[in-house]
Every structure is written in C-alpha cells, then in structure tokens.
Design a protein around this motif. Structure first.
Motif, PDB file in Angstrom:
ATOM      1  N   LEU A 393       8.264  -1.590   2.487  1.00 27.86           N
ATOM      2  CA  LEU A 393       6.868  -1.242   2.748  1.00 27.86           C
ATOM      3  C   LEU A 393       6.763   0.236   3.113  1.00 27.86           C
ATOM      4  O   LEU A 393       7.472   0.717   4.000  1.00 27.86           O
ATOM      5  N   HIS A 394       5.833   0.935   2.478  1.00 26.60           N
ATOM      6  CA  HIS A 394       5.534   2.320   2.822  1.00 26.60           C
ATOM      7  C   HIS A 394       4.103   2.402   3.344  1.00 26.60           C
ATOM      8  O   HIS A 394       3.207   1.705   2.850  1.00 26.60           O
ATOM      9  N   GLY A 395       3.884   3.285   4.324  1.00 30.17           N
ATOM     10  CA  GLY A 395       2.542   3.492   4.865  1.00 30.17           C
ATOM     11  C   GLY A 395       2.237   2.668   6.089  1.00 30.17           C
ATOM     12  O   GLY A 395       1.077   2.357   6.359  1.00 30.17           O
ATOM     13  N   ARG A 396       3.246   2.320   6.854  1.00 30.16           N
ATOM     14  CA  ARG A 396       3.021   1.533   8.067  1.00 30.16           C
ATOM     15  C   ARG A 396       2.344   2.367   9.147  1.00 30.16           C
ATOM     16  O   ARG A 396       2.483   3.576   9.188  1.00 30.16           O
ATOM     17  N   GLY A 397       1.606   1.670  10.022  1.00 28.90           N
ATOM     18  CA  GLY A 397       1.093   2.309  11.234  1.00 28.90           C
ATOM     19  C   GLY A 397      -0.314   2.841  11.146  1.00 28.90           C
ATOM     20  O   GLY A 397      -0.860   3.298  12.158  1.00 28.90           O
ATOM     21  N   ALA A 398      -0.948   2.793   9.983  1.00 27.97           N
ATOM     22  CA  ALA A 398      -2.295   3.362   9.863  1.00 27.97           C
ATOM     23  C   ALA A 398      -2.961   2.865   8.596  1.00 27.97           C
ATOM     24  O   ALA A 398      -2.317   2.297   7.706  1.00 27.97           O
ATOM     25  N   GLY A 399      -4.266   3.105   8.506  1.00 30.77           N
ATOM     26  CA  GLY A 399      -4.994   2.854   7.273  1.00 30.77           C
ATOM     27  C   GLY A 399      -5.200   1.396   6.940  1.00 30.77           C
ATOM     28  O   GLY A 399      -5.098   0.516   7.797  1.00 30.77           O
ATOM     29  N   LEU A 400      -5.494   1.141   5.670  1.00 33.41           N
ATOM     30  CA  LEU A 400      -5.846  -0.203   5.215  1.00 33.41           C
ATOM     31  C   LEU A 400      -5.067  -0.625   3.974  1.00 33.41           C
ATOM     32  O   LEU A 400      -5.510  -1.498   3.220  1.00 33.41           O
ATOM     33  N   HIS A 401      -3.911   0.002   3.736  1.00 34.94           N
ATOM     34  CA  HIS A 401      -3.143  -0.369   2.551  1.00 34.94           C
ATOM     35  C   HIS A 401      -1.651  -0.103   2.772  1.00 34.94           C
ATOM     36  O   HIS A 401      -1.257   0.614   3.689  1.00 34.94           O
ATOM     37  N   PHE A 402      -0.853  -0.701   1.885  1.00 29.24           N
ATOM     38  CA  PHE A 402       0.590  -0.469   1.842  1.00 29.24           C
ATOM     39  C   PHE A 402       0.998  -0.171   0.406  1.00 29.24           C
ATOM     40  O   PHE A 402       0.320  -0.558  -0.548  1.00 29.24           O
ATOM     41  N   ILE A 403       2.125   0.495   0.278  1.00 22.80           N
ATOM     42  CA  ILE A 403       2.820   0.591  -1.006  1.00 22.80           C
ATOM     43  C   ILE A 403       4.058  -0.292  -0.910  1.00 22.80           C
ATOM     44  O   ILE A 403       4.806  -0.204   0.068  1.00 22.80           O
ATOM     45  N   LEU A 404       4.249  -1.144  -1.905  1.00 26.26           N
ATOM     46  CA  LEU A 404       5.401  -2.033  -1.943  1.00 26.26           C
ATOM     47  C   LEU A 404       6.384  -1.517  -2.989  1.00 26.26           C
ATOM     48  O   LEU A 404       6.030  -1.378  -4.163  1.00 26.26           O
ATOM     49  N   PRO A 431      -2.821   4.965 -11.548  1.00 25.02           N
ATOM     50  CA  PRO A 431      -4.023   5.814 -11.530  1.00 25.02           C
ATOM     51  C   PRO A 431      -3.967   6.979 -10.559  1.00 25.02           C
ATOM     52  O   PRO A 431      -4.742   7.934 -10.714  1.00 25.02           O
ATOM     53  N   PHE A 432      -3.092   6.925  -9.566  1.00 27.72           N
ATOM     54  CA  PHE A 432      -3.050   7.998  -8.574  1.00 27.72           C
ATOM     55  C   PHE A 432      -2.220   9.198  -9.045  1.00 27.72           C
ATOM     56  O   PHE A 432      -2.166  10.212  -8.361  1.00 27.72           O
ATOM     57  N   TRP A 433      -1.563   9.069 -10.168  1.00 30.54           N
ATOM     58  CA  TRP A 433      -0.791  10.175 -10.732  1.00 30.54           C
ATOM     59  C   TRP A 433      -1.615  10.889 -11.797  1.00 30.54           C
ATOM     60  O   TRP A 433      -2.160  10.247 -12.703  1.00 30.54           O
ATOM     61  N   ASN A 434      -1.693  12.198 -11.718  1.00 29.00           N
ATOM     62  CA  ASN A 434      -2.320  12.965 -12.792  1.00 29.00           C
ATOM     63  C   ASN A 434      -1.430  12.921 -14.034  1.00 29.00           C
ATOM     64  O   ASN A 434      -1.910  12.751 -15.152  1.00 29.00           O
ATOM     65  N   HIS A 435      -0.126  13.077 -13.837  1.00 25.96           N
ATOM     66  CA  HIS A 435       0.852  12.911 -14.913  1.00 25.96           C
ATOM     67  C   HIS A 435       1.434  11.501 -14.774  1.00 25.96           C
ATOM     68  O   HIS A 435       2.398  11.276 -14.033  1.00 25.96           O
ATOM     69  N   ARG A 436       0.847  10.566 -15.472  1.00 26.31           N
ATOM     70  CA  ARG A 436       1.108   9.142 -15.226  1.00 26.31           C
ATOM     71  C   ARG A 436       2.538   8.725 -15.535  1.00 26.31           C
ATOM     72  O   ARG A 436       3.042   7.768 -14.949  1.00 26.31           O
ATOM     73  N   ASN A 437       3.180   9.437 -16.437  1.00 26.82           N
ATOM     74  CA  ASN A 437       4.561   9.078 -16.759  1.00 26.82           C
ATOM     75  C   ASN A 437       5.513   9.332 -15.595  1.00 26.82           C
ATOM     76  O   ASN A 437       6.639   8.825 -15.588  1.00 26.82           O
ATOM     77  N   ASP A 438       5.080  10.130 -14.621  1.00 31.59           N
ATOM     78  CA  ASP A 438       5.929  10.424 -13.464  1.00 31.59           C
ATOM     79  C   ASP A 438       5.897   9.325 -12.409  1.00 31.59           C
ATOM     80  O   ASP A 438       6.688   9.338 -11.467  1.00 31.59           O
ATOM     81  N   CYS A 439       4.973   8.386 -12.557  1.00 30.12           N
ATOM     82  CA  CYS A 439       4.846   7.325 -11.558  1.00 30.12           C
ATOM     83  C   CYS A 439       6.029   6.365 -11.653  1.00 30.12           C
ATOM     84  O   CYS A 439       6.313   5.824 -12.725  1.00 30.12           O
ATOM     85  N   PRO A 440       6.732   6.131 -10.541  1.00 35.13           N
ATOM     86  CA  PRO A 440       7.799   5.121 -10.563  1.00 35.13           C
ATOM     87  C   PRO A 440       7.220   3.761 -10.939  1.00 35.13           C
ATOM     88  O   PRO A 440       6.125   3.405 -10.506  1.00 35.13           O
ATOM     89  N   ARG A 441       7.919   3.014 -11.727  1.00 36.05           N
ATOM     90  CA  ARG A 441       7.407   1.726 -12.198  1.00 36.05           C
ATOM     91  C   ARG A 441       7.761   0.563 -11.277  1.00 36.05           C
ATOM     92  O   ARG A 441       7.386  -0.579 -11.558  1.00 36.05           O
ATOM     93  N   ASN A 442       8.467   0.824 -10.187  1.00 36.50           N
ATOM     94  CA  ASN A 442       8.870  -0.269  -9.293  1.00 36.50           C
ATOM     95  C   ASN A 442       8.065  -0.271  -8.002  1.00 36.50           C
ATOM     96  O   ASN A 442       8.536  -0.723  -6.960  1.00 36.50           O
ATOM     97  N   ILE A 443       6.838   0.242  -8.042  1.00 34.39           N
ATOM     98  CA  ILE A 443       5.981   0.227  -6.851  1.00 34.39           C
ATOM     99  C   ILE A 443       4.607  -0.302  -7.224  1.00 34.39           C
ATOM    100  O   ILE A 443       4.137  -0.136  -8.348  1.00 34.39           O
ATOM    101  N   ILE A 444       3.956  -0.955  -6.255  1.00 35.04           N
ATOM    102  CA  ILE A 444       2.583  -1.430  -6.433  1.00 35.04           C
ATOM    103  C   ILE A 444       1.795  -1.130  -5.164  1.00 35.04           C
ATOM    104  O   ILE A 444       2.352  -0.774  -4.121  1.00 35.04           O
ATOM    105  N   PHE A 445       0.493  -1.316  -5.262  1.00 38.15           N
ATOM    106  CA  PHE A 445      -0.457  -0.937  -4.219  1.00 38.15           C
ATOM    107  C   PHE A 445      -1.158  -2.194  -3.718  1.00 38.15           C
ATOM    108  O   PHE A 445      -1.619  -3.010  -4.522  1.00 38.15           O
ATOM    109  N   ALA A 446      -1.268  -2.363  -2.397  1.00 37.52           N
ATOM    110  CA  ALA A 446      -1.923  -3.554  -1.840  1.00 37.52           C
ATOM    111  C   ALA A 446      -2.695  -3.180  -0.587  1.00 37.52           C
ATOM    112  O   ALA A 446      -2.129  -2.651   0.367  1.00 37.52           O
ATOM    113  N   GLY A 447      -4.002  -3.441  -0.603  1.00 36.47           N
ATOM    114  CA  GLY A 447      -4.825  -3.288   0.599  1.00 36.47           C
ATOM    115  C   GLY A 447      -5.009  -4.623   1.283  1.00 36.47           C
ATOM    116  O   GLY A 447      -4.705  -5.672   0.710  1.00 36.47           O
TER     117      GLY A 447
END
Length: 472
Positions: A393-404, A431-447
């Motif tokens: 889990l990335h993004g602990r301690g704040a906000g309303l979402h995590f990266i898995l 969608p959060f990458w301007n250069h989409r090919n640079d996005c790692p494919r082993n992560i997802i977004f969950a609020g």
C-alpha cells in the motif's frame, strides 16, 4: 417515492418493479435519469440488496433501464413502446438472468475517488444558515451582482482559517473565490502566459490540472514522482514559468514533500522569475500527524500561488474553491479580469462564510477526519491481514485513496477485470501519466470515501478471492 406494503400478497421485489415501471411510463422518471444505487435504495427501504437487485434486473431485461459500467442504472426511453398495462410479471428467478449478462456490470463495492457520502454533509446547519440569510437585510444582494473576487465575508473567514490551519499570512484582497480547481487554473494560465508557455508538473500527477494546461496551449515539463517523492533536479533547466505541485499529499502517490525540497523549489522560483502553484486539495485529511504547514507559509518572496478547496472537506457539488494570488500578480489579474463576475453563487458563498465564522467548519473537518481515519485504518488493517506481502500500500496516513502495488507483477488490466467479476470496482493509474507508457503496469488506484467500514472489509475480501484464488 417507493412504498413497501409488508402485508401485501405481492413480493417486495414485485412492488418495487411495478412502482418504478409505472413512474417511467407516466414520465415521472424521465429518460436518462439515474436510479438510486442498489445499496442506497435497499438501505432507504430497509430491505435486502438482493430484493432491489431482482427488481432492477427485471426492469433491465424489459428495456426500462440500462446498467452503465461503474455508474449505475439509467432510465431508457419508453415513450414509443406499446405497453400492456395488465402484464403479469414472471418470477425473475425463472429467467436465470445473471448480473454479468446485463449490458454493463454493476459494482456493489466501488472503490472510487472523489465523491463523499451524503450523510457527512451538515444539512441541518446549512438549512439554518440559508434561512437566516434569506430572512436578513443581506437578502437584497440576491438580485445584485456580487463582489467580483467573491463574497467579502467568505474571503475574510478563509484568510483567518488559512492562518490558523496552514500557517499562512495573506489578506482578503489576495483571495479569489472560484468554482473549482479548473476555473482557478484557467485564470492562472492567462495571467502567467509568456512567450515560452511551459508548466512544470508532477509526473504522474492530477490529470484534471494537466488537461487545463494543455487546453490553454501550455507545454508540460515533467517533474518525476514516485513512491519516495519528487525528483526536482531537472526542474532547473526547464524554463518553466510555473511549477504545479501537490506538496502536502502528492497526487497520486500520497507522499509529503520534505522541507529541503520545499526550499529548493522556492529557490528555483526566485532564481527563475517563476511561480509555484500549490494545490492543497486535501490537506485537512491527515490521520497520522498534524497537517503539515503549507508551502506558502515558507515563501518569503511572494512566489507561491495557493489553491484550496472545499470539495474534499465539505462537498464537491458546492463548486467553491479559492486561490491566493501573490501581491505582484494582483495588478495583472485586475487588468485582465476586471469585468468578470464571481462564478460561485452569492448565497452559497455567504452561507459558507457564516458557517466558517461560527466555527462550524473546523468542527466539521475534525468529524470528517475521524470518520475517514476509521475507514483508512480499516482499509490498511484488512489489506495487511488479507493480502499480506502480496500487495504493497502506498499513500498511508492521509487523503481518501491508496495505490496498490503487486510485487509479483500482476498487471492492472487483469486485476481490474477480475475485480469486476466479483462486483468490485478499482481503477487504473494510467490516466495520471502524461506519457502513459511510463506507467508501471503492476499498480492500481483505490479510493474509499464512498464505502462504509463494513463495505471496505467485504470489498477487500472479494478482491482476495478475485486476485489470489483465480490466478491466470
């Protein structure tokens, strides 16, 4: 309004089906209107979700409604259909219609980001302040053009709040009320325009901001971001007129910009005759420590443009945000936008100003923090217990979402599809990458803002069955 008669000979799903069907045919519910979610309607009526699902399934099969992926059920146009008023409904169990056979899958557990649950909004106090203002001598302003920069009371209260909560010193003349981040950034794009229209921006970063810059014909210069923070070394050769950053809670990774990087960024702005656009989108929602001071509070050379919002702390549908401009940009703002009127409703602004003046906003923020801290903690506890080391889990301690993150290399496309099969919605990071090919494919977004603690538990349990009990 749907009424359930418990002593009726007709089953409850049949009662729901007939009332919605009649409303559609009589155009009390019109084409394109969204029906209440299965969970929401079940809670409202005090019945099981399966009962509502049964009624919706029959309506979908008959063409009254359509399920749209990730959005719910919407009414179809029934005006040209010949309907038999005495139609006898078949038992939906005999139809053997599976949820997956509908045109779009319906997610019972939607880990979306951005929306807030309706019960969190302070309806009683909002109604009280609205009534008071409409019955006061101030009501005359309703039929007049409001202050161009926004209601003075609201700007005064924002100034006080920013000083108390974010360590900022500014005056109400610097504050400009907007109707959302996009509006404020659009104003900035025109104020900051130079011959070399380049904006430095986090990569990955908030795609909504990126679209505004692109639509205003700015070039984007990437500031690499990862789970450890920003890499600022390259910004010194960017030639950018401004840098858009989210230092208190980097979006989407959730890191906090350390003090040495904040100073480095401010020194870059001074040396380059540039500005730092500080998007402080959810700074109030911090669970493991007190909110960190704003970048603006460290700025001694008036190089920071601060943007705040009420979307995460109060309601996104209010469409109220604010921007604190450096004094040296005010003359340019006045020159370019002297004929523009405030885009936000005067009544909404005045109600919000009175709500803040009486201390209710800060009380509300504390309640929101407690509510979402519990949901945050449940998510962390359940994910840790159920997934173990299979998910980071990335993004602990704040906000309303995590990266898995999935260390074993599972790809987001497969992860999202498997989750949909068990009624759970999670999201791509691409969608959060301007250069989409640079996005790692082993992560997802969950609020998690729209789910209760129990729903988070149930959703994570389903994700385990989807991801680790059905390996490709």
């Amino acid at each position: 309004m749907i009424y359930i008669q418990e002593n009726s000979n007709d089953p409850m799903y049949l009662q729901i089906y007939r009332q919605i069907k009649d409303d559609i045919e009589q155009e009390n519910i019109v084409h394109g209107e969204r029906l209440p979610g299965i969970r929401t309607l079940a809670q409202t009526l005090g019945i099981g979700r399966n009962t509502v699902s049964q009624a919706y399934t029959q309506l979908a099969v008959e063409g009254y409604i359509q399920a749209r992926h990730g959005s719910g059920f919407f009414v179809l146009d029934a005006s040209n259909k010949v309907m038999e008023r005495n139609y006898v409904l078949q038992d939906t169990n005999s139809l053997s219609v599976e949820r997956s056979e509908l045109k779009q899958p319906v997610s019972l557990y939607d880990f979306q980001y951005g929306g807030l649950t309706y019960e969190q909004f302070p309806f009683k106090l909002w109604r009280k302040y609205t009534s008071q203002i409409l019955l006061s001598p101030q009501k005359d302003v309703v039929n007049q053009y409001p202050d161009k920069q926004g209601d003075l009371l609201l700007r005064q209260e924002i100034k006080k709040y920013l000083h108390r909560s974010r360590g900022m010193v500014c005056c109400e003349e610097q504050i400009i009320i907007g109707s959302g981040l996009h509006y404020s950034l659009d104003i900035l794009c025109k104020i900051l325009r130079k011959e070399n229209n380049t904006i430095a921006m986090e990569e990955p970063g908030y795609n909504g901001a990126r679209d505004v810059f692109i639509n205003n014909n700015y070039n984007l210069y990437p500031i690499p971001a990862n789970k450890d923070g920003l890499i600022l070394s390259s910004i010194h050769g960017s030639g950018a007129c401004a840098a858009y950053v989210t230092p208190s809670h980097q979006f989407p990774y959730g890191t906090v910009m350390p003090i040495f990087q904040r100073k480095e960024l401010l020194n870059w702005a001074i040396d380059s005759d540039a500005y730092v656009i500080e998007d402080d989108y959810d700074s109030e929602l911090r669970y493991d420590a007190n909110p960190v001071p704003a970048l603006h509070s460290l700025d001694t050379e008036d190089r920071t443009i601060y943007i705040g919002t009420f979307s995460k702390s109060l309601s996104p549908s209010l469409r109220v945000n604010y921007m604190v401009l450096p004094v040296q940009l005010l003359a340019r703002y006045y020159s370019m936008f002297h004929s523009y009127n405030s885009p936000a409703s005067w009544l909404t602004q005045r109600v919000l100003g009175a709500y803040m003046r009486d201390g209710n906003y800060e009380i509300h923020v504390r309640k929101m923090c407690l509510t979402y801290k519990r949901r945050h903690d449940v998510f962390v506890q359940e994910a840790t217990k159920i997934f173990g080391r299979k998910v980071i889990l990335h993004g602990r301690g704040a906000g309303l979402h995590f990266i898995l993150e999935f260390p074993d290399g599972k790809e987001e496309e497969w992860l999202i599809k498997q989750a949909e099969k068990v009624g759970v919605k999670v999201y791509s990071m691409i969608p959060f990458w301007n250069h989409r090919n640079d996005c790692p494919r082993n992560i997802i977004f969950a609020g998690y803002s729209l789910l209760s603690e129990q729903q988070i538990r149930e959703g994570i349990a389903l994700l385990k069955s989807a991801w680790f009990s059905a390996l490709p």
